[in-house]
Design an enzyme around this catalytic site. Structure first.
Site, short mmCIF file in Angstrom:
data_model
loop_
_atom_site.label_atom_id
_atom_site.label_comp_id
_atom_site.label_asym_id
_atom_site.label_seq_id
_atom_site.Cartn_x
_atom_site.Cartn_y
_atom_site.Cartn_z
N GLU A 34 10.31 4.32 25.71
CA GLU A 34 9.47 5.37 25.20
C GLU A 34 8.35 4.83 24.35
OE1 GLU A 34 11.52 8.90 23.28
OE2 GLU A 34 9.39 9.59 22.88
N ARG A 38 25.10 -0.17 22.88
CA ARG A 38 23.76 -0.76 22.24
C ARG A 38 24.24 -2.03 21.59
NH1 ARG A 38 20.81 3.75 21.70
NH2 ARG A 38 19.24 2.66 20.47
N LYS A 69 14.48 3.17 16.12
CA LYS A 69 13.08 3.29 16.22
C LYS A 69 12.44 4.11 14.86
CE LYS A 69 11.97 3.30 20.57
NZ LYS A 69 11.20 3.48 21.87
P1 ATP Z 1 15.78 4.07 19.65
O1 ATP Z 1 17.23 4.83 19.42
O2 ATP Z 1 15.83 2.55 18.76
O3 ATP Z 1 14.82 4.99 19.23
P2 ATP Z 1 15.62 4.24 22.14
O4 ATP Z 1 16.78 4.18 23.14
O5 ATP Z 1 15.15 5.76 21.89
O6 ATP Z 1 15.92 3.67 20.95
P3 ATP Z 1 13.75 3.70 24.26
O7 ATP Z 1 12.41 3.30 24.29
O8 ATP Z 1 14.07 5.10 24.94
O9 ATP Z 1 14.35 3.72 22.88
O10 ATP Z 1 14.75 2.57 25.13
C1 ATP Z 1 14.32 1.84 26.16
C2 ATP Z 1 15.50 1.32 26.80
O11 ATP Z 1 16.09 0.41 25.80
C3 ATP Z 1 16.66 2.11 27.07
O12 ATP Z 1 17.19 2.06 28.36
C4 ATP Z 1 17.73 2.00 25.91
O13 ATP Z 1 18.87 2.44 26.37
C5 ATP Z 1 17.48 0.58 25.59
N1 ATP Z 1 17.95 0.33 24.08
C6 ATP Z 1 17.61 0.90 22.99
N2 ATP Z 1 18.06 0.65 22.06
C7 ATP Z 1 18.86 -0.45 22.32
C8 ATP Z 1 19.82 -1.37 21.73
N3 ATP Z 1 20.13 -1.35 20.50
N4 ATP Z 1 20.59 -2.11 22.51
C9 ATP Z 1 20.64 -2.12 23.88
N5 ATP Z 1 19.74 -1.26 24.53
C10 ATP Z 1 18.86 -0.55 24.05
MG MG Z 2 15.47 6.57 24.34
#
Ligand code: ATP
Ligand code: MG
Length: 571
Positions: free
Chosen positions: A50, A275, A285
């Site tokens: 995102e 994660r 984020k």
């Molecule tokens: P955050 O929780 O930090 O805001 P998010 O999951 O909302 O992260 P996205 O931009 O939606 O952030 O993530 C893009 C991809 O990266 C998704 O497939 C998510 O599952 C993966 N991802 C995000 N954070 C992690 C992490 N700590 N470890 C592994 N994969 C991750």
């Molecule tokens: Mg997400």
């Protein structure tokens, strides 16, 4: 060839690079699918960020996984921006994400997609679901929807609008789209089951009214699809075979399945993995954005941040980040990875590649009294003992040099193999010198040393077989390049930033000493030509790289990592 000394990083972690490894559970699923012909031999993954912030090391794990699987199985991986939330998303983030994925070494070729490209299709599908009696316009506001949803132990209540006629729903949804209702006053919801044990299936919201400008679609829309309604269908449209995501989406899977089945469209297999979390670090984020907005760090690419741009600026190499992700592996179990593992991956990579150079971080002037005034010798120095092909360079030596302040001590104990009055050490690549006198200011602070050198010891050996135990680095005073050097420690003082006292929040665990700036450093002159993105080993003090803040006449270096994990010894 391994010339690393005992107790070096290599000994601590072992060289696992050539270890044969077994398949991780996702590879196992893919290999089974390939055998059974489930997807006609195709492997098509995607990385779906995102664009509401910069990518972090957790995303790097997901990137390496998704692009890595595509590479390994001759498939392809899409880059897809999940841009369904216009109030939080920006072009700046889109650009940074692309830069970071590319820097990590992955290529999405022409497969750059945006969920917003599918807004028309998603809208048509919503109309289809309404027509099939599977979606309805609901007049409850956000709070009421939450209230009606029930809890984990109690079922929800039906919305009073749940049984609206298809015609009425179609008309209302059209009006929602036409901007006739205020923000938040109505939603479109899937008609599934308010009593489901899975809360995600209790008539989830598909569309909300939001009169907001979108960074790509502008003002075309005033209703936006929810992430859960857009995500699975975006996968479907791109013919994704293995939709890999993190564990928190496990209980959203039945919803994605429900949408794909209700619409009769391609249905990828979702696979969840755990994660990545790091000690001494936050990874969400939202929190990273707060650190930036509140000025607690110097931007998203602050070298203390776990962002990919921060790591890059700090001096991390893509190779080290990829190797770290490989070692962390892929599992279904949530855990926290020791940040030392990340640092070790960098140490090992730079140990093989970085040029060794001399730089004095906290300078103390030394005058070699018997060295001829005005004389300069160019001494040969080895660029990288791990790699003979890196060759040699010369460093200038003259009568006045700088050494590290901590390499001199009054009344030093026996085991202090550095300088004290009357003691002899080897100057790296140069001569043996003996300290004859220490000069102090009124406050008693050491400001200068006087030494003599032994001209017979050029290159660092005495013809009479005399040994010295210590070798210290130095820089010629008249040739030195001046620099600012930034040393970093963990961003948080506690291993778990959420480990707080009473009402305090995670910010209270920020480490006040995470940045130390040294403004009077002296570097060997070859470093005046250093380029951003190249790592150097400053002998005895760590791995460093030039910072983008460097300007003509003002060098700025970051310490990426110290030579060894000093914490390991302390603990
Ligand atoms: P955050 O929780 O930090 O805001 P998010 O999951 O909302 O992260 P996205 O931009 O939606 O952030 O993530 C893009 C991809 O990266 C998704 O497939 C998510 O599952 C993966 N991802 C995000 N954070 C992690 C992490 N700590 N470890 C592994 N994969 C991750
Ligand atoms: Mg997400």
């Amino acid at each position: 060839m391994n010339t690393a000394p005992p107790n070096s990083v290599d000994d601590q972690v072992g060289d696992s690079r050539e270890e044969k490894r077994t398949l991780n559970f996702i590879e196992q699923i893919i290999e089974d699918d390939l055998k059974s012909g489930k997807w006609d031999g195709q492997v098509h993954t995607r990385f779906p960020p995102e664009p509401n912030g910069y990518l972090h090391i957790g995303h790097a794990k997901s990137i390496c996984l998704n692009f890595g699987l595509a590479e390994r199985y001759n498939g392809s991986c899409n880059l897809r921006f999940d841009d369904t939330n216009p109030t939080k998303e920006e072009q700046e983030y889109v650009d940074s994400i692309k830069e970071d994925v590319r820097w990590l070494g992955f290529d999405w070729e022409d497969r750059e997609f945006f969920a917003s490209d599918y807004f028309d299709q998603l809208y048509d599908w919503a109309v289809q679901l309404i027509s099939d009696g599977k979606a309805y316009v609901c007049d409850l506001d956000g709070d009421q929807i939450r209230e009606y949803r029930g809890t984990l132990t109690e079922p929800g209540k039906d919305s009073p609008n749940r049984n609206r006629s298809v015609e009425e729903n179609l008309a209302l949804f059209q009006k929602m789209r036409d901007g006739e209702f205020p923000d938040g006053s109505r939603t479109l919801r899937a008609k599934i089951d308010m009593a489901s044990s899975n809360v995600n299936l209790r008539d989830p919201v598909m569309y909300r009214i939001l009169k907001a400008h979108h960074h790509r679609t502008g003002d075309k829309w005033c209703i936006y699809p929810m992430y859960d309604y857009a995500h699975g269908q975006s996968d479907a449209l791109e013919k994704i075979t293995h939709s890999i995501c993190t564990l928190e989406f496990e209980n959203h899977r039945p919803l994605y399945d429900w949408f794909c089945e209700a619409l009769g469209i391609h249905h990828p297999q979702q696979i969840e993995f755990s994660r990545l979390n790091l000690t001494y670090m936050v990874m969400s984020k939202r929190r990273l954005l707060e650190l930036v907005k509140e000025g607690r760090v110097n931007g998203w690419d602050d070298p203390r941040m776990p962002t990919i741009s921060g790591l890059r600026r700090r001096g991390y190499t893509p190779e080290a980040v990829r190797e770290f992700c490989r070692r962390v592996g892929v599992t279904k179990f949530d855990g926290v990875t020791d940040i030392v593992q990340l640092e070790n991956a960098l140490r090992e990579d730079l140990n093989e590649r970085a040029y060794r150079v001399m730089a004095v971080l906290r300078p103390l002037k030394v005058v070699i009294e018997n060295y001829p005034e005005g004389q300069v010798e160019e001494l040969e120095a080895v660029n990288n003992p791990q790699d003979e092909s890196a060759g040699t360079r010369t460093v200038p030596f003259a009568r006045e040099i700088y050494i590290e302040r901590e390499d001199y001590m009054d009344d030093a104990p026996k085991k202090f193999f550095r300088l004290s009055v009357g003691r002899e050490v080897r100057l790296r690549y140069a001569y043996f010198v003996t300290c004859t006198k220490v000069i102090k200011d009124e406050s008693g602070e050491v400001v200068e040393l006087r030494c003599t050198y032994d001209p017979e010891t050029k290159g660092g050996n005495a013809p009479d077989g005399r040994k010295v135990k210590g070798t210290i680095h130095w820089v010629s005073a008249q040739h030195a390049a001046n620099a600012e050097v930034r040393l970093y420690d963990h961003l948080f003082a506690k291993e778990d930033p959420d480990d707080v006292e009473g009402d305090a929040d995670w910010r209270s665990n920020l480490n006040p000493n995470s940045l130390e700036t040294l403004t009077d450093c002296k570097l060997e002159p070859s470093l005046a030509d250093a380029a951003v993105g190249v790592g150097y080993q400053f002998e005895r003090t760590g791995y460093f790289c030039l910072d983008k803040d460097s300007k003509l006449g003002k060098l700025v270096f970051n310490r990426a990592v110290s030579l060894r994990d000093t914490w390991a010894k302390v603990k």
